[in-house]
Scaffold this motif. Structure first.
Motif, mmCIF file in Angstrom:
data_model
loop_
_atom_site.group_PDB
_atom_site.id
_atom_site.type_symbol
_atom_site.label_atom_id
_atom_site.label_comp_id
_atom_site.label_asym_id
_atom_site.label_seq_id
_atom_site.Cartn_x
_atom_site.Cartn_y
_atom_site.Cartn_z
ATOM 1 N N UNK A 173 102.010 85.633 163.116
ATOM 2 C CA UNK A 173 100.791 86.212 164.014
ATOM 3 C C UNK A 173 99.673 85.336 163.850
ATOM 4 N N UNK A 174 99.445 84.758 162.685
ATOM 5 C CA UNK A 174 98.083 83.672 162.492
ATOM 6 C C UNK A 174 98.568 82.568 163.667
ATOM 7 N N UNK A 175 99.844 82.028 163.362
ATOM 8 C CA UNK A 175 100.116 80.989 163.938
ATOM 9 C C UNK A 175 100.054 81.247 165.667
ATOM 10 N N UNK A 176 100.450 82.469 165.780
ATOM 11 C CA UNK A 176 100.555 82.690 167.451
ATOM 12 C C UNK A 176 99.330 82.771 167.811
ATOM 13 N N UNK A 177 98.073 83.589 167.058
ATOM 14 C CA UNK A 177 96.860 83.623 167.345
ATOM 15 C C UNK A 177 96.194 82.521 167.835
ATOM 16 N N UNK A 178 96.396 81.374 166.851
ATOM 17 C CA UNK A 178 95.673 80.064 166.989
ATOM 18 C C UNK A 178 96.319 79.431 168.117
ATOM 19 N N UNK A 179 97.679 79.378 168.424
ATOM 20 C CA UNK A 179 98.183 78.795 169.727
ATOM 21 C C UNK A 179 97.742 79.351 171.005
ATOM 22 N N UNK A 180 97.619 80.766 170.906
ATOM 23 C CA UNK A 180 97.127 81.323 172.040
ATOM 24 C C UNK A 180 95.500 80.948 172.177
#
Length: 460
Positions: A173-180
Motif C-alpha cells: 500500500x505504501x509503495x502503491x501510494x507513492x507510485x500513484x
C-alpha cells in the motif's frame, strides 16, 4: 485544509487498489487453506479405506483380519507424519489406541461418522485432523475407528502465509501510494501548465492562447475549449469596445448638432422664422437621440432578458393583423401571403416576435422605393413554421451580409443618401431571435432586394 488534486487522485486509486489486493490476499489464503486441508482429508480417507476392513470389534474385543500381514505392513512404512488410531465402542470407551497417542485420546463424536466428514481437534499441545468411521461385524454395529493426522505443519504453513500477507500488505500500500502520487503528479503537469498560462492572460493580452498539445486526448480537448473561450471573450471585448465607441460617436454627433444650433441662436437676435427653423432642427436632433437611446435600452433589455415567457400563438392571424397595422401607420402597402390554408400554432414570446417584425418591416419600408412591393409571408417547411419579410429595395452587398447584425453598422451608401437610422434594429432582431430559439437568415442582392427569414423550432 485544501488537498492537492494529485493527492486526492493518489488516495482514491490507492484505496480502490487496496481493497482489490485485500480481496486477492484473502482469496489466496482461503484457497491455500482449502487445498492443504483437502489433501490431509484425502490422506485420512486413504488410511480409513485401508484399515476399515482389517479391524473388527466382536463382543467388545478387537479382532484383526490377517494380523500378521497388517503388522508387517505397518512396520515396513517410514512414517514422517504418523497416523494416530483409536478404537472405541458404541459408548465411546477406548478399547485400544496407537502408542503414539500416549495418554491422550481422540475426540469421539458419533454424528461426525454419519456426515462422513473430518474435523480439527487439540491433543495436548498438538493439533490434529480427525476422521471417524463405524465398525461392523456381521452387519452389527460394534464401535468406531478413529484416525487422526497431525495438523501442526499445516497450521504453521497457513500461519506463515497469513503473516507474510499481513506484512506485505502495508508495504504494498505504501509503495502503491507513492507510485500513484508520482504518476498523478506527472499526469497533471499539462494542467498546471495550462493554469500558469491562463493566469498570465488578462484583459490586455486576450489575443494570447494556451499552447495546444499534439495528442487528441482530454487535455487537448480542455486546451481547445479554453482557447475557444478566450476567443469568444476576445470577440466580446472587441464588440463591447466597438459598441461603446460607436454609441459615444453616434450620440456625440447629434449633441454637437444640437449645441451648434443653440450657439447660433444666442449669437444675435433672430427673426421668429429663424428661431422656428433652428428649434425645429434641435427638436429633430432630440428625436433622433431619443430614438437611439430607446434602441440602446431595448438592446440592453434583450441582452439581459432571461427566461422569456412563451405562450401559444396562432401565426397567420397575428401576421395578418401586423401587416395591416404597419401598412396603416406607415402609409405603405404590405402584402400578406400565407402558403398554407390551416392555422399555424407556435409557442413563442409574442412581444419579442412583434419587435422582430417591427424592425424588419420598418427596414423594408425604409430601404425600398415608395411604389415597390413589400411582402410578409408565412408557411411551413415540413414541421417547421417560417416567416419571410421580402422587399425589392436597394439590397445589401454580399461583403456586408455578416456585418449588418452588428450594432451601429450601416452601409456607406445609406449614410450618403441620408436614410435615417441608428444601426441597432437588426442587432436587436438577432438578439431576440437567439433568445426565442428562432433561426435568422437573410438572402440579398444589390439593387434587387432582400429577404429576411425566421425559422421556428418544430412545434410537434
Amino acid at each position: 485544509m485544501r488537498t492537492a488534486y494529485k493527492e486526492r487522485i493518489a488516495r482514491r486509486l490507492t484505496w480502490v487498489t487496496a481493497l482489490i489486493i485485500l480481496i486477492v490476499f484473502v482469496l489466496i489464503y482461503l484457497v491455500a487453506s482449502f487445498t492443504v486441508v483437502r489433501n490431509i482429508d484425502y490422506e485420512l480417507q486413504l488410511e480409513t479405506d485401508k484399515h476399515k476392513d482389517q479391524i473388527f470389534l466382536v463382543n467388545g474385543e478387537i479382532r484383526f483380519l490377517h494380523m500378521d500381514e497388517w503388522e508387517e505392513m505397518e512396520h515396513s512404512q517410514i512414517q514422517l507424519n504418523p497416523i494416530f488410531i483409536e478404537i472405541v465402542d458404541l459408548e465411546g470407551k477406548s478399547k485400544d489406541r496407537s502408542p503414539n497417542l500416549r495418554e491422550n485420546h481422540l475426540s469421539f463424536s458419533p454424528e461426525k461418522s454419519l456426515k462422513n466428514e473430518a474435523w480439527t481437534q487439540k491433543i495436548g499441545a498438538s493439533e490434529v485432523r480427525t476422521r471417524q468411521i463405524p465398525l461392523y461385524n456381521a452387519g452389527k454395529h460394534e464401535g468406531y475407528l478413529l484416525l487422526a493426522k497431525s495438523f501442526d505443519d499445516t497450521r504453521e504453513l497457513l500461519d506463515n502465509l497469513r503473516n507474510v500477507l499481513l506484512v506485505f500488505y502495508p508495504m504494498i500500500l505504501i509503495s502503491l501510494y507513492l507510485t500513484m502520487r508520482y504518476l498523478a503528479g506527472k499526469s497533471i503537469e499539462p494542467i498546471q501548465e495550462i493554469i500558469e498560462k491562463t493566469n498570465q492572460i488578462t484583459q490586455k493580452n486576450l489575443n494570447e492562447r494556451v499552447p495546444e498539445p499534439e495528442l487528441e486526448d482530454e487535455i487537448g480537448q480542455l486546451t481547445r475549449s479554453i482557447n475557444d473561450l478566450l476567443g469568444r471573450l476576445e470577440q466580446a471585448m472587441k464588440r463591447e469596445k466597438q459598441f461603446t465607441s460607436d454609441a459615444s460617436h453616434e450620440l456625440r454627433t447629434p449633441l454637437s448638432v444640437l449645441r451648434g444650433t443653440l450657439e447660433v441662436l444666442i449669437r444675435k437676435p433672430r427673426t421668429s422664422g429663424e428661431y422656428e427653423q433652428k428649434i425645429q432642427t434641435a427638436l429633430g436632433t432630440i428625436d433622433r437621440m431619443s430614438a437611439m437611446i430607446d434602441q440602446l435600452l431595448a438592446l440592453a433589455r434583450v441582452e439581459n432578458a432571461k427566461n422569456l415567457v412563451r405562450e401559444e400563438l396562432e401565426l397567420i392571424t397575428f401576421l395578418e393583423e401586423k401587416a395591416d397595422q404597419i401598412s396603416s401607420e406607415q402609409k405603405r402597402k404590405i402584402t400578406f401571403q400565407s402558403q398554407v390554408s390551416l392555422p399555424i400554432y407556435i409557442t413563442t414570446n409574442e412581444k419579442s416576435l412583434e419587435m422582430i417584425l417591427d424592425n424588419l418591416l420598418h427596414n423594408a419600408i425604409k430601404y425600398s422605393p415608395e411604389d415597390s412591393d413589400i411582402f410578409l409571408r408565412v408557411g411551413k417547411s415540413g414541421a417547421f413554421p417560417y416567416i419571410e419579410v421580402a422587399d425589392s429595395g436597394s439590397g445589401i452587398a454580399e461583403a456586408h451580409l455578416e456585418q449588418i447584425f452588428d450594432p451601429f453598422f450601416r452601409e456607406k451608401e445609406a449614410l450618403d443618401q441620408g436614410i435615417p437610422g441608428t444601426g441597432l434594429g437588426l442587432a436587436i432582431v438577432k438578439k431576440l431571435a437567439q433568445e426565442s430559439q428562432i433561426k435568422l437568415s437573410v438572402v440579398s442582392k444589390k439593387d434587387v432586394g432582400s429577404t429576411f427569414r425566421l425559422d421556428f423550432p418544430s412545434q410537434s
